[in-house]
Design a protein around this motif. Sequence first.
Motif, PDB file in Angstrom:
ATOM      1  N   UNK A 408     -33.149  -3.974 -30.256  1.00  0.00           N
ATOM      2  CA  UNK A 408     -31.717  -4.450 -30.789  1.00  0.00           C
ATOM      3  C   UNK A 408     -31.324  -5.713 -31.366  1.00  0.00           C
ATOM      4  N   UNK A 409     -32.208  -6.815 -30.856  1.00  0.00           N
ATOM      5  CA  UNK A 409     -32.232  -8.095 -31.355  1.00  0.00           C
ATOM      6  C   UNK A 409     -32.951  -8.444 -32.250  1.00  0.00           C
ATOM      7  N   UNK A 410     -34.190  -7.716 -32.690  1.00  0.00           N
ATOM      8  CA  UNK A 410     -34.931  -7.709 -33.901  1.00  0.00           C
ATOM      9  C   UNK A 410     -34.085  -6.940 -35.253  1.00  0.00           C
ATOM     10  N   UNK A 411     -33.385  -5.728 -34.904  1.00  0.00           N
ATOM     11  CA  UNK A 411     -32.459  -4.911 -35.845  1.00  0.00           C
ATOM     12  C   UNK A 411     -31.630  -6.164 -36.313  1.00  0.00           C
ATOM     13  N   UNK A 412     -30.784  -6.606 -35.168  1.00  0.00           N
ATOM     14  CA  UNK A 412     -29.600  -7.530 -35.719  1.00  0.00           C
ATOM     15  C   UNK A 412     -30.078  -8.472 -36.281  1.00  0.00           C
ATOM     16  N   UNK A 413     -31.340  -9.293 -36.698  1.00  0.00           N
ATOM     17  CA  UNK A 413     -31.962 -10.111 -37.077  1.00  0.00           C
ATOM     18  C   UNK A 413     -31.791  -9.514 -38.601  1.00  0.00           C
ATOM     19  N   UNK A 414     -32.299  -8.347 -38.674  1.00  0.00           N
ATOM     20  CA  UNK A 414     -32.244  -7.521 -40.155  1.00  0.00           C
ATOM     21  C   UNK A 414     -30.909  -7.444 -40.910  1.00  0.00           C
ATOM     22  N   UNK A 415     -29.969  -7.718 -39.883  1.00  0.00           N
ATOM     23  CA  UNK A 415     -28.252  -7.305 -40.271  1.00  0.00           C
ATOM     24  C   UNK A 415     -27.897  -5.778 -40.174  1.00  0.00           C
TER      25      UNK A 415
END
Length: 447
Positions: A408-415
Amino acid sequence: MALAQAADPVNSITSAEPVAPSHIDTANRKNLELLIQLRWMAVLGQVITIAVVHFGLRIALPLEPMGAVLGALLALNALSHLWLQKRLQVNSQALFLAVLLDVAALTVQLYFSGGATNPFTALYLLQIALAAVLLPGAGAWLIVAATFIAFLGLIGINQPLAVEPPASLLRLHIMGMFVCFVLGAVLLVWFISRMTRNLRERDTYLAELKQRAAEEDHIVRLGLLASGAAHELGTPLAAVSVILGDWRRMPEISQHPEMMQELREMQAAIRRCKSILSGILLSAGEARGEAPSVTTLHRFLDEIARDWSDGRPAGTLQYHAGSGALGEDVTIVSDQALKQVVTNLLDNAYEVSPGWIRLNAERRGDMLRIEVLDLGPGFSPEMLENFGKPYSSTKARRGAGLGLFLVTNVIRKFGGRVSAHNREAGGATVTVELPLAALMYREKDRG
């Protein structure tokens, strides 16, 4: 899982840094729009009041200077609209200036219409209430001081109203007080409630941002541990790889096909472990001297499906993509973090559904959508409610639940975003949506 230090994608994080100030500015912009609406209503109300008093009640008013004040308010609204259209920053100082100018305009109008005897002096309280909601403590108190000074000045400096007979002045004053009370009450409830909602949305966003910062700090600590573990595990894995190579050359083993097949599987597992460790070190920044790997979107997803399927029974993974779903192929950066995200989701699905997993990939406009489907028991209501939070898992072992938290946090970093739901036919679906712009290759990525 090998996802612990995937919190720094190659070319996607830098665009999502200063989010808090922009959101605060959005709340201020909404409040400035409300002040503009209030000013339009003030202009309309003053026009009606001046017309009724001057022409209806035949009480002489200096129309030219009062009309000039109305013109100034209209000009101020035009400038405010222009300010918003040009997307200029709206800070607390801008809101303070807007409220102060409204106080000044009200003071001038009261000066020409009886001064402190005018019942509409109660509208100062509306300006004070707006300042208390919109401005920090110092700004609100400055508005209080400004209204206090203005009111005192109107007591001794004003143009009295010429009312004939004088006895009717009290009746007009009471009527004016009633109109002012109704007007103030309606405006207070309407505008204060809307401004409070804007500020509450801002505070909610800031609370979410604080929680996100805490989660990202947790990821950094996990990344440090993972990077250290990757270094520690590199030596024993190399030793095991050498031993397996020696065993393959031993006659006692090379003459047994079953044992040779097991050795090949063990060596394949060792190679995958090394690849995972290399990905951890790359995500942790240990390979900054290397240029980022450039590939295409189709090839990138094909490699993820092929690499994951190696060493697992044929037919376990059903991969559905291609040019029909993904559209025209584009050049992207082969980001190790995203690879680990999809691999992590496939591993989780494999634990609950070892016989069948489906990987869908499609392009919807400028967004890439990846789905992982399984035939497992699905997510519990508690898991769906806390999806993506650390240590939220149905697994009994210690540390379970970190995989989806990191995803979840990695994908959130991608926007992008990650969601999950249970399928009516059984099993669950985890969906990843992220903008393709976060992966697109740019010349500056050559380093």
